[in-house]
Design a protein around this motif. Structure first.
Motif, mmCIF file in Angstrom:
data_model
loop_
_atom_site.group_PDB
_atom_site.id
_atom_site.type_symbol
_atom_site.label_atom_id
_atom_site.label_comp_id
_atom_site.label_asym_id
_atom_site.label_seq_id
_atom_site.Cartn_x
_atom_site.Cartn_y
_atom_site.Cartn_z
ATOM 1 N N UNK A 75 0.856 -1.182 0.000
ATOM 2 C CA UNK A 75 0.000 0.000 0.000
ATOM 3 C C UNK A 75 0.894 1.234 0.000
ATOM 4 N N UNK A 76 0.688 2.082 -1.000
ATOM 5 C CA UNK A 76 1.495 3.292 -1.131
ATOM 6 C C UNK A 76 0.589 4.511 -0.957
ATOM 7 N N UNK A 77 1.001 5.423 -0.087
ATOM 8 C CA UNK A 77 0.227 6.630 0.184
ATOM 9 C C UNK A 77 0.929 7.817 -0.478
ATOM 10 N N UNK A 78 0.256 8.435 -1.436
ATOM 11 C CA UNK A 78 0.820 9.573 -2.162
ATOM 12 C C UNK A 78 0.516 10.874 -1.435
ATOM 13 N N UNK A 79 1.226 11.911 -1.818
ATOM 14 C CA UNK A 79 0.980 13.241 -1.266
ATOM 15 C C UNK A 79 -0.456 13.669 -1.560
ATOM 16 N N UNK A 80 -0.929 13.406 -2.774
ATOM 17 C CA UNK A 80 -2.285 13.794 -3.166
ATOM 18 C C UNK A 80 -3.337 13.081 -2.317
ATOM 19 N N UNK A 81 -3.137 11.798 -2.060
ATOM 20 C CA UNK A 81 -4.101 11.043 -1.251
ATOM 21 C C UNK A 81 -4.143 11.577 0.183
ATOM 22 N N UNK A 82 -2.987 11.901 0.721
ATOM 23 C CA UNK A 82 -2.947 12.431 2.085
ATOM 24 C C UNK A 82 -3.536 13.835 2.158
ATOM 25 N N UNK A 83 -3.301 14.653 1.137
ATOM 26 C CA UNK A 83 -3.913 15.982 1.098
ATOM 27 C C UNK A 83 -5.431 15.867 1.031
#
Length: 139
Positions: A75-83
């Motif tokens: 599972x990879x969490x991107x900057x966009x997903x966290x924003x």
């Protein structure tokens, strides 16, 4: 031409090294099986033994994964997903069995604002600053 090739994202390792202490007799048994051609080397034996135990306990593991609502795999969490999670006011509860990784462009401030908790059974990859920012939320 080769100097124009750019990685879109860094390659993540597909495994993690561990240290294992074994008794001399167990180690001797492994060496005997390697010598007799059952396994290519000690690491091959250990990987096979681990996989066999995981398979043997497979149903219990599946039930536990389901009960604890763990994401299985990578599972990879991107900057966009966290924003998006931060902006929605819905902090994430990261629960992964496998590998959880947070993009390198995520700031510690964004991580704290977007992630409520981290539980990873396996490996957790993030920048040292992000790991430090989430230390009190990591179990």
């Amino acid at each position: 031409m080769a100097d124009k090739v750019h990685d879109l994202r860094p390659r993540l390792p597909d495994s993690e090294k561990i240290t294992l202490n074994l008794g001399f007799v167990d180690l001797g048994h492994i060496d005997l099986m390697v010598r007799d051609g059952f396994y290519a080397n000690r690491a091959d034996f250990i990987r096979t033994a681990v996989r066999n135990q995981i398979e043997r306990q497979g149903e219990a593991v599946r039930q536990s994964v389901s009960r604890k609502q763990l994401s299985l795999g990578l599972t990879h969490y991107t900057k966009q997903a966290l924003e998006a999670a931060r902006d929605a006011g819905a902090p994430l509860h990261i629960q992964v069995l496998g590998l959880a990784s947070i993009a390198l462009d995520v700031t510690p401030e964004l991580a704290r604002a977007a992630i409520a908790s981290v539980e990873v059974l396996g490996a957790f990859q993030a920048s040292p600053a992000v790991k430090a920012a989430l230390a009190d939320r990591t179990s």
